[in-house]
Scaffold this active site. Structure first.
Site, PDB file in Angstrom:
ATOM      1  N   HIS A  71       0.832  -1.208   0.000  1.00 47.34           N
ATOM      2  CA  HIS A  71       0.000   0.000   0.000  1.00 47.34           C
ATOM      3  C   HIS A  71       0.859   1.246   0.000  1.00 47.34           C
ATOM      4  CE1 HIS A  71      -2.804   3.121   1.315  1.00 47.34           C
ATOM      5  NE2 HIS A  71      -3.771   2.329   0.902  1.00 47.34           N
ATOM      6  N   GLU A 124       1.186   4.080  -2.773  1.00 42.89           N
ATOM      7  CA  GLU A 124       1.171   5.439  -2.231  1.00 42.89           C
ATOM      8  C   GLU A 124       2.424   5.805  -1.453  1.00 42.89           C
ATOM      9  OE1 GLU A 124      -2.427   6.040  -0.030  1.00 42.89           O
ATOM     10  OE2 GLU A 124      -3.712   5.267  -1.629  1.00 42.89           O
TER      11      GLU A 124
END
Length: 300
Positions: A183, A213
């Protein structure tokens, strides 16, 4: 008859001692007897709104109940967005605050909370801050402990790498690359992703870690892929479940998905839509962390 001061001095300490001994009895009489110890477990995941991810959560639930027979298990999702999406579908999942409130109302005195997050980032510390606020509330929960997320120690890193490698599809050949999508976060805990790359590289030089991200980015992964001279790439989520990021950002047909980008670069991509929570060896790590947290409920 005249009383001597020495007689009074013996009487006064004895009277005070009797008063102090009486105070706890009076307090107990006013508030009832002490609550009996009642232990419970609360599992805190980020959550997912995709029905395809439910088997992963079910597997965790089953493993926890097997390891702690007879101990009630409550669930919560830390993502408000996911809870709202599920609520619109008629599926209600508690927030960590609501789950703890229900446990307090149900008379639990000792609660072990297990984070089902991958790294000790913002979500994890949010859970810790939330649940620890319940400790010591009047007539509330006496003791709260929190189990570490998947990646925390050197041993966690080594066990996780071994678990992921063991669950790479068997038809993957040594010349093929594996790209793991994490993530990523702006929290300092993002360091766990480049650190993971180092651990994976020592076991298999053709496994690469990227994030959606954070860092490493897909562009950084591309540089390593080019050097590997691999022509086929297995794309796997480095997340607990194969949810929205895995199905869209990683394996989707949009032009900016990892699969599309790498296909344009000439790689043959094979998406693997299984999150780490579907690997029994990974679930074992979370359960082991929970065992430590549960044991600490008895610590003073």
């Amino acid at each position: 008859m005249q009383c001597r001061f020495g007689d009074k001095s013996k009487f006064i300490p004895a009277f005070l001692l009797a008063c102090f001994l009486l105070i706890p009895s009076l307090a107990m009489a006013g508030h009832g007897e002490a609550k009996p110890v009642k232990k419970g477990i609360m599992l805190a995941a980020f959550g997912s709104s995709m029905p395809e991810t439910q088997p992963a959560f079910d597997a965790i639930d089953k493993a926890v109940k097997k390891a702690f027979p007879g101990v009630p298990v409550y669930w919560s999702y830390s993502s408000a967005i996911i809870r709202d999406v599920l609520a619109k579908e008629g599926k209600i999942v508690d927030s960590p605050v609501m789950a703890m409130t229900k446990m307090m109302d149900a008379g639990f005195t000792h609660v072990a909370v297990q984070s089902l997050h991958t790294i000790p980032g913002e979500e994890y510390f949010g859970i810790v801050e939330t649940v620890e606020a319940f400790e010591g509330m009047p007539k509330g929960i006496s003791k709260v402990t929190v189990g570490k997320p998947l990646l925390y120690s050197d041993e966690d890193m080594r066990r996780t790498v071994k678990a992921v490698v063991a669950n790479i599809p068997k038809d993957r050949k040594a010349k093929d690359a594996v790209v793991l999508m994490g993530h990523g976060t702006h929290h300092f805990a993002n360091i766990y992703y480049p650190a993971s790359q180092d651990y994976f590289s020592k076991v298999d030089p053709k496994i690469f870690v990227g994030t959606v991200e954070g860092a490493p980015s897909l562009d950084e992964v591309k540089v390593l892929l080019k050097k590997s001279k691999a022509k086929k790439v297995f794309l796997m989520p480095f997340m607990s479940v194969a949810g929205d990021h895995a199905r869209n950002d990683m394996a989707g047909d949009e032009d900016d998905s990892w699969k599309s980008e790498l296909t344009k670069d000439g790689y043959k991509c094979v998406p693997v839509l299984k999150g780490t929570a579907e690997f029994p060896q990974v679930v074992d790590i979370w359960v082991d962390h929970l065992k430590v947290a549960f044991k600490h409920l008895d610590a003073h």
